[in-house]
Design a protein around this motif. Structure first.
Motif, short mmCIF file in Angstrom:
data_model
loop_
_atom_site.label_atom_id
_atom_site.label_comp_id
_atom_site.label_asym_id
_atom_site.label_seq_id
_atom_site.Cartn_x
_atom_site.Cartn_y
_atom_site.Cartn_z
N HIS A 222 -16.31 11.71 2.34
CA HIS A 222 -16.25 10.25 2.35
C HIS A 222 -15.14 9.84 3.30
CE1 HIS A 222 -14.46 11.61 -1.71
NE2 HIS A 222 -13.71 12.02 -0.74
N ASN A 223 -15.44 8.94 4.17
CA ASN A 223 -14.42 8.48 5.11
C ASN A 223 -14.51 6.97 5.26
OD1 ASN A 223 -12.25 9.71 6.62
ND2 ASN A 223 -13.68 11.39 6.93
N PRO A 224 -13.94 6.25 4.31
CA PRO A 224 -13.97 4.79 4.42
C PRO A 224 -13.12 4.32 5.59
CG PRO A 224 -12.54 5.45 2.63
CD PRO A 224 -13.22 6.70 3.12
N MET A 225 -13.33 3.07 5.99
CA MET A 225 -12.57 2.50 7.10
C MET A 225 -11.07 2.63 6.86
SD MET A 225 -13.26 0.80 9.91
CE MET A 225 -14.56 -0.44 9.89
N GLU A 226 -10.64 2.35 5.63
CA GLU A 226 -9.21 2.41 5.31
C GLU A 226 -8.86 3.79 4.77
OE1 GLU A 226 -8.16 0.78 1.60
OE2 GLU A 226 -6.12 0.29 2.14
N PRO A 227 -8.06 4.58 5.50
CA PRO A 227 -7.65 5.87 4.94
C PRO A 227 -6.74 5.64 3.72
CG PRO A 227 -7.18 5.74 7.29
CD PRO A 227 -7.51 4.35 6.83
N ALA A 228 -6.60 6.66 2.92
CA ALA A 228 -5.76 6.56 1.73
C ALA A 228 -4.31 6.35 2.13
CB ALA A 228 -5.90 7.81 0.88
N ALA A 229 -3.58 5.62 1.31
CA ALA A 229 -2.16 5.36 1.58
C ALA A 229 -1.46 5.10 0.26
CB ALA A 229 -2.00 4.15 2.51
N SER A 230 -0.18 5.40 0.25
CA SER A 230 0.62 5.13 -0.94
C SER A 230 2.02 4.75 -0.50
CB SER A 230 0.68 6.39 -1.82
OG SER A 230 1.50 6.15 -2.94
N MET A 231 2.50 3.63 -1.02
CA MET A 231 3.86 3.22 -0.71
C MET A 231 4.60 3.03 -2.04
SD MET A 231 5.24 0.40 1.93
CE MET A 231 4.14 -0.87 1.36
N ALA A 232 5.74 3.69 -2.14
CA ALA A 232 6.46 3.70 -3.42
C ALA A 232 7.81 3.03 -3.28
CB ALA A 232 6.67 5.14 -3.88
N ALA A 233 8.15 2.21 -4.26
CA ALA A 233 9.47 1.56 -4.28
C ALA A 233 10.01 1.61 -5.70
CB ALA A 233 9.36 0.12 -3.79
N TRP A 234 11.18 2.19 -5.86
CA TRP A 234 11.83 2.27 -7.16
C TRP A 234 12.82 1.13 -7.30
CZ3 TRP A 234 10.81 5.84 -11.04
CH2 TRP A 234 10.02 6.95 -10.67
N ASP A 235 12.87 0.57 -8.50
CA ASP A 235 13.92 -0.39 -8.86
C ASP A 235 14.50 0.12 -10.17
OD1 ASP A 235 15.57 -2.48 -9.35
OD2 ASP A 235 13.99 -3.98 -9.61
N GLY A 236 15.57 0.91 -10.07
CA GLY A 236 16.08 1.58 -11.27
C GLY A 236 15.03 2.58 -11.75
N ASP A 237 14.59 2.45 -12.98
CA ASP A 237 13.57 3.36 -13.52
C ASP A 237 12.16 2.84 -13.31
OD1 ASP A 237 15.51 5.09 -14.39
OD2 ASP A 237 15.66 4.17 -16.39
N GLU A 238 12.05 1.67 -12.71
CA GLU A 238 10.73 1.06 -12.53
C GLU A 238 10.17 1.44 -11.16
OE1 GLU A 238 9.34 -1.97 -14.47
OE2 GLU A 238 10.53 -1.08 -16.10
N LEU A 239 8.92 1.87 -11.16
CA LEU A 239 8.28 2.30 -9.92
C LEU A 239 7.12 1.37 -9.60
CD1 LEU A 239 7.57 4.39 -7.66
CD2 LEU A 239 6.24 5.61 -9.39
N THR A 240 7.12 0.83 -8.37
CA THR A 240 5.96 0.08 -7.89
C THR A 240 5.26 0.92 -6.83
OG1 THR A 240 7.08 -2.01 -8.30
CG2 THR A 240 5.17 -2.07 -6.83
N LEU A 241 3.95 1.11 -7.04
CA LEU A 241 3.16 1.87 -6.08
C LEU A 241 2.10 0.96 -5.47
CD1 LEU A 241 2.35 5.28 -7.85
CD2 LEU A 241 3.74 4.95 -5.80
N TYR A 242 2.16 0.78 -4.15
CA TYR A 242 1.11 0.07 -3.43
C TYR A 242 0.08 1.12 -3.06
CZ TYR A 242 4.68 -3.51 -3.21
OH TYR A 242 5.62 -4.43 -3.54
N GLU A 243 -1.10 1.00 -3.63
CA GLU A 243 -2.04 2.12 -3.62
C GLU A 243 -3.39 1.74 -3.05
OE1 GLU A 243 -2.25 5.40 -4.58
OE2 GLU A 243 -0.08 5.32 -4.59
N THR A 244 -4.05 2.71 -2.47
CA THR A 244 -5.47 2.56 -2.15
C THR A 244 -6.26 3.13 -3.32
OG1 THR A 244 -5.26 4.65 -0.98
CG2 THR A 244 -5.27 2.67 0.37
N THR A 245 -6.26 2.42 -4.42
CA THR A 245 -6.99 2.92 -5.58
C THR A 245 -7.95 1.88 -6.13
OG1 THR A 245 -6.80 3.95 -7.75
CG2 THR A 245 -5.21 2.21 -7.25
#
Lengths: 327, 359
Positions: B219-242
């Motif tokens: 499978h090769n969609p137009m948008e390849p998979a990507a993940s961007m992670a940002a921690w704020d203390g113990d809190e994790l925000t993940l910008y995901e291709t999910t």
């Protein structure tokens, strides 16, 4: 990608001076070179940008020929009125290649310098590639060689030349004009690309420090009746598995003279003198075309996965001849 | 589409929201669109269409985070073997270098429970960088983090990895001795039999028996998979291709060993998935690990080439079909058994074998 430095050439003299430095490579459209740098296949220490050189004109010559600057973009050349009417095979070949975006960047000179799509050449993860690293071996000979050459190969390399444009230029008797430290020179397109032999890393007649400035097309009795047929895995944005460029001088139903070139099946843009001999003086009919195709592929040597290309190339050639006759 | 009803803005008129992150819809607009009669029997423009065609829809890798740095995944060129040694000394001297992560240089990770019904489903049961084994070409061996993408790519090219190479098993027909019958697939039993297909097949007038195979499909969609992670203390925000935000949250939480409440998945748009953005693949864990290690937000984009090895594929199948019918053409026996190729790193598709009886 490895770090590199970059400069612009102000004029031809400046370009030649800069190209004399070792590790320096000229960059025009960058549609091949940048890819290969990203893949770590080519790692020039310095790039000279030649986009400012005044080589972007298409001019009709006094003798009726055509002079094409090395910096003319593939799209501009393909859509040029003179090319479309007097050298249709060239326009067709250009428009069958790459994508509109790439053709807008790619140049005439750069197209001649483009490098093979052999998987093993383009992946440094494979140690063996005589073209990428002399004397390292050839992974394609015993590997997956479906896209490789059946003509012009050697024990050292069976990579195909990927250009469509160059195949058309071979059928048009083009001349390549070069400037360099030793002065100007010109040579037939047929002699520009080299067979791999035992030195597949040497792909063209260009010497260190030289630069292509123009291509000229002679006034030709057969160029107007010409055609390009390209067969490939998908109908767009794909390299040829087999292609044929033909140009025919027809008198009634008799072929006075012809030019035949094949792409996608050979280690260089492949002129077939054998097919031309069959065609010259013969009647323009299906039997003649098939006989010419058989002659063109007579010396073909299949590898494990590419034997299908021999028949495919014959069919491409027959189809191109039919199209040229009907043009 | 013209708004002729006078009941409110239509989808083409309202995207005044230019971020595309918090969503183009306001509460009032949503009410108008879904409650209005114009939604029925009329052509309706795609709600997110204007944002997408004007480039204002922010996909995972498009989000701008201050101070973000870049990670590049280094993959195995060999298909079977072991990593003997990873030498990143030259990479560490490269401009912009921040960190390398690999086996032995990551915090403890935990295999998630891998239970679809409780929304944890990693693409690989094996946790990334779990040990020194190489199970397939393209397996992640190391991650390199640097200030810019170019610096990360260059530094990654300087990492020297010494492999102990073992012969790979790449032809399915040579692996038939390893076929087994799995118990279940996504909570459902795979083997099913009704009636007596063998008996019925033996006595029918018309028989058809054939083996069909399908190749590996990527499978090769137009948008390849990507993940961007940002921690704020113990809190994790993940910008995901999910396409499965709950699955991503739960699977990453279990892998990292942190409460799922501390993970926020942001995935407002997907540039095509075709199956590769359903399960949770190692890149989502890698970006989080890297961000923690360097103390900065980390962006990890898969390259087009990596899309062929880093987020699954449809496996090869070999399917044996037997059809039996009476002289009048009525089917009385159907038998269908299939073998799926799998991998040693933890399968999604088991080597399944199922038989369907006469239905």
């Amino acid at each position: 990608m490895q770090p590199f430095s970059f400069s612009q050439a102000r004029n031809q003299e400046d370009a030649l001076v800069q190209l004399r430095q070792s590790g320096t490579v000229a960059i025009a459209g960058g549609t091949t070179l940048v890819d290969l740098m990203k893949l770590d296949v080519q790692s020039p220490a310095h790039l000279v940008d030649i986009n400012a050189l005044p080589l972007n004109r298409i001019e009709t010559l006094p003798d009726g020929g055509l002079r094409i600057g090395a910096m003319v973009r593939n799209s501009d050349l393909a859509h040029d009125e003179t090319v479309k009417t007097r050298y249709p095979v060239l326009s067709q070949a250009l428009l069958s290649g790459a994508s509109a975006q790439l053709r807008n960047m790619a140049t005439t000179g750069g197209n001649l310098m483009q490098r093979t799509r052999c998987y093993y050449f383009r992946d440094p993860g494979y140690a063996a590639c005589n073209k990428r690293k002399p004397s390292s071996g050839c992974a394609a000979l015993e590997g997956f060689n479906r896209i490789h050459a059946v003509l012009g190969g050697s024990d050292h390399c069976v990579a195909t030349h990927p250009s469509d444009m160059a195949v058309a230029l071979v059928a048009l008797d083009a001349l390549v004009h070069i400037i360099g430290p030793q002065g100007d020179r010109q040579l037939p397109i047929e002699d520009f690309h080299k067979l791999p032999g035992s030195m597949p890393h040497i792909e063209t007649a260009i010497q260190n420090g030289e630069l292509i400035t123009h291509i000229t097309l002679p006034k030709s009795p057969f160029a107007q009746r010409s055609a390009y047929v390209k067969l490939r895995d998908r109908a767009s944005y794909e390299f040829a598995l087999a292609s044929a460029a033909v140009a025919i001088d027809l008198s009634g139903s008799t072929i006075r003279a012809a030019r035949v070139a094949l792409g996608g099946v050979a280690t260089k843009p492949w002129r077939s003198h054998e097919a031309e001999q069959v065609l010259t003086g013969a009647a323009a009919n299906a039997d003649t075309f098939r006989t010419a195709a058989e002659a063109a592929l007579k010396s073909a040597k299949p590898l494990r996965y590419n034997a299908f290309k021999i028949e495919l190339a014959k069919m491409a050639l027959v189809r191109a001849l039919i199209q040229a006759v009907q043009a | 589409m013209q708004d002729t009803s006078g009941q409110g803005p239509t989808s083409q008129q309202h995207p005044t929201n230019t971020t595309g992150i918090s969503g183009p819809m306001t509460t009032t607009t949503r009410k108008s669109e879904l409650g209005g009669r114009e939604a029925f029997g009329n052509p309706t423009s795609r709600y997110d269409g204007p944002l997408k065609v004007t480039g204002r829809a922010a996909y995972a890798a498009d989000h701008q985070i201050k101070g973000v740095v870049h990670a590049v995944a280094i993959q195995s060129p060999i298909a079977n073997g072991r990593v003997r040694k990873i030498d990143s000394s030259a990479a560490e001297k490269a401009p912009g270098f921040l960190a390398t992560l690999h086996h032995g240089r990551v915090p403890k990770l935990y295999r998630p429970s891998n239970d679809f019904m409780s929304a944890t489903k990693p693409g690989e049961i094996r946790v990334v960088f779990e040990d020194d084994r190489v199970h397939y070409a393209g397996q992640y061996i190391a991650l390199l983090v640097a200030e810019t993408l170019e610096q990360a790519n260059y530094a990654a090219s300087l990492v020297k990895i010494d492999y102990e190479v073992a012969p790979p098993l790449i032809e399915t027909n040579k692996a038939m001795g390893t076929v087994y019958d799995p118990d279940q697939f996504f909570g459902e039993k795979l083997a099913a039999k009704r009636g007596d297909p063998d008996g019925a097949y033996a006595s029918v007038a018309i028989k058809h028996e054939a083996t069909y195979s399908t190749p590996i499909e990527h499978h090769n969609p137009m948008e390849p998979a990507a993940s961007m992670a940002a921690w704020d203390g113990d809190e994790l925000t993940l910008y995901e291709t999910t396409q499965w935000v709950i699955g991503a949250r739960n699977t990453v939480a279990e892998t990292l060993g942190i409460p799922e409440e501390q993970i926020h998945i942001v995935s407002p748009f997907i540039g095509g998935g075709f199956g590769c953005k359903g399960f949770i693949w190692p890149h989502s864990v890698l970006s989080a690990l890297a961000a923690k290690q360097v103390g900065r937000p980390v962006k990890l984009n898969l390259t087009r080439k990596q899309m062929f090895s880093a987020c699954g594929h449809r496996s090869e199948t070999i399917q044996k079909i037997k059809l039996g019918a009476g002289a009048e053409g009525k089917l009385t026996a159907i038998s269908h058994s299939r073998v799926n190729a799998s991998d040693g790193a933890g399968e999604i598709r088991s080597r399944a074998r199922c038989v369907t009886g006469n239905c």
